[in-house]
Design an enzyme around this catalytic site. Structure first.
Site, short mmCIF file in Angstrom:
data_model
loop_
_atom_site.label_atom_id
_atom_site.label_comp_id
_atom_site.label_asym_id
_atom_site.label_seq_id
_atom_site.Cartn_x
_atom_site.Cartn_y
_atom_site.Cartn_z
N TYR A 1 -2.72 7.00 -23.69
CA TYR A 1 -3.17 7.32 -25.04
C TYR A 1 -2.60 8.66 -25.48
O TYR A 1 -2.54 9.60 -24.67
CB TYR A 1 -4.70 7.43 -25.10
N TYR B 1 -4.32 0.28 -18.00
CA TYR B 1 -4.40 1.64 -17.45
C TYR B 1 -5.59 1.77 -16.50
O TYR B 1 -6.58 1.06 -16.63
CB TYR B 1 -4.45 2.70 -18.56
N ARG C 1 -8.22 -1.18 -16.84
CA ARG C 1 -8.50 -1.90 -18.08
C ARG C 1 -7.40 -2.92 -18.34
O ARG C 1 -6.22 -2.60 -18.20
CB ARG C 1 -8.51 -0.94 -19.29
N HIS D 1 -5.51 -3.81 -24.12
CA HIS D 1 -6.48 -4.04 -25.20
C HIS D 1 -6.17 -3.15 -26.38
O HIS D 1 -5.54 -2.10 -26.25
CB HIS D 1 -7.91 -3.78 -24.71
N HIS E 1 -8.39 -1.34 -29.54
CA HIS E 1 -9.71 -1.06 -30.11
C HIS E 1 -9.67 -1.30 -31.62
O HIS E 1 -8.68 -0.94 -32.27
CB HIS E 1 -10.09 0.41 -29.87
FE LIG Z 1 -9.05 1.82 -24.36
#
Ligand SMILES: [Fe+2]
Lengths: 225, 183
Positions: free
Chosen positions: A91, A130, A140, A143, A145
């Site tokens: 991110y 990640y 995870r 995905h 959000h």
């Molecule tokens: Fe996330």
């Protein structure tokens, strides 16, 4: 479920008392008209909206679908905001310390407004999976959000979409806060070859269903939903 | 099974990076959503509501995103309603809204501000109501709140810090766990 010990952050953050059910009033049946927000021409295009001389790296995809309510009525003018990791699973956020590299051409932030038929479209790259500190190193699934404002404040929804066929989905403690496999399935975007951009990008379809008007005290949101 | 109806898309946590999508200015990106906050022309008494969201160990949530939705000073909702969004302070966890005092949108009932809380570890955003201490008696008689124990109802009433300045802390767990609504 609100408290899901497999997802450790819920242990101290999930309320332990039942929700207090009340009928919707005129306040919750209306909502802010954020669909009227003036959008930038690239707000929905995450491949280009942070580009500094080149496209974002990764598997190019469309994410598109329709916003509906529980009665299958399209929801026009819904503001949809999304955020996601880059193709390497990192991110663009000061608090993300994952060792995978940042992409200087990608910020992972986009938004759009649904059209008169409730349809929406983003162009982006498929995010990478990640690791995160939960039961050691959990991973995870890939995905995106999403945050959605429908017509009513009672329809407010923040969720995550996953990608068809990802083997990490059933292993994810956040996915598994939802006890019902059919409900999990509603968070999985489907590969849609007919809507690909030939020689450019694949397409995933993800329809969004917002809650309708609640008439009584007794129809409550299912736990974990 | 409900026939002819669709099933609601389930909620998932906003996660720790909610700021990227909902408040990009907080991480040095241009803001996307039209600057959230009460419309500049909204008339009425300007008030401040601030507070902290605490977890079950008493620690402030420093990663939370919060939204309010309320009637305007005349009690009008819909196009006249007021929306705002803010982030908990990354260091202290404090949130702060500058808005106008809402009028009652339900005939004869106390005014309130609807407050939503989104954060890591919260699978379905939490919906609570901020009431004002000047209306304590009306709050006790509110048909939506009558079934609550008096101590539970008290978690929905802000504290006045100064004229027009209110504090509303939220407790996710514990003896004074805030009442959260299913609406
Ligand atoms: Fe996330």
């Amino acid at each position: 479920m609100p408290l899901s010990p497999g997802y450790k952050s819920t242990v101290l953050r999930a309320p332990l008392r039942p929700l207090h059910a009340v009928e919707q009033s005129a306040l919750e049946r209306s909502g802010p008209a954020l669909g009227n927000t003036a959008l930038g021409p690239l707000d929905h295009d995450l491949i280009r909206n942070a580009a500094q001389g080149g496209d974002a790296l990764g598997e190019r995809i469309y994410v598109f679908g329709q916003v509906l309510d529980e009665n299958a009525r399209p929801v026009p003018n819904a503001l949809i905001e999304i955020w996601q990791a880059n193709a390497a699973g990192r991110y663009a956020h000061v608090k993300d310390g994952y060792l995978a590299p940042l992409d200087p051409n990608f910020s992972g932030c986009g938004r759009c407004v649904s059209d008169g038929e409730g349809r929406y479209l983003f162009r982006t790259i498929k995010p990478g999976p990640y690791p995160w500190p939960n039961n050691g190193s959990d991973w995870r699934p890939a995905h995106i959000h999403l945050s959605i404002f429908g017509e009513a404040f009672a329809q407010r929804l923040v969720t995550q979409l996953y990608f068809e066929g990802d083997p990490l989905i059933p292993l994810c403690p956040i996915v598994n806060t939802i006890p019902d496999p059919a409900a999990i399935d509603r968070l999985v975007a489907r590969l849609d070859m007919r809507n690909q951009e030939p020689f450019d990008c694949l397409a995933y379809r993800f329809d969004i269903v917002l809650r309708g008007r609640r008439q009584t005290h007794f129809e409550t949101r299912p736990e974990g939903a | 099974m409900m026939i002819g109806k669709l099933q609601e898309t389930p909620s998932q946590t906003a996660g720790p990076y909610v700021h990227i999508g909902t408040a990009p200015q907080s991480i040095g990106r241009p803001p996307l959503t039209g600057q959230p906050g009460p419309r500049a022309e909204a008339e009425g008494e300007r008030i401040i509501i601030e507070g902290t969201v605490f977890d079950g160990a008493g620690a402030p949530l420093r990663d939370a995103m919060l939204e309010i939705w309320q009637a305007d000073s005349a009690g009008r909702v819909g196009a006249e309603g007021l929306f705002a969004r803010c982030l908990a302070d990354f260091d202290t966890g404090r949130y702060r809204f500058e808005t106008v005092r809402p009028g009652p949108h339900r005939e004869g009932q106390p005014a309130h501000v609807a407050l939503l809380i989104f954060a890591r570890g919260i699978n379905l955003h939490l919906h609570t109501r901020i009431h004002f201490p000047e209306e304590r008696e009306r709050v006790a008689a509110d048909p939506d709140l009558r079934r609550l124990e008096p101590e539970a109802r008290e978690t929905l009433i802000a504290t006045q810090e100064a004229a027009g300045h209110y504090r509303f802390d939220v407790h996710l767990q514990g003896a004074n766990e805030t009442v959260f609504f299913d609406i």
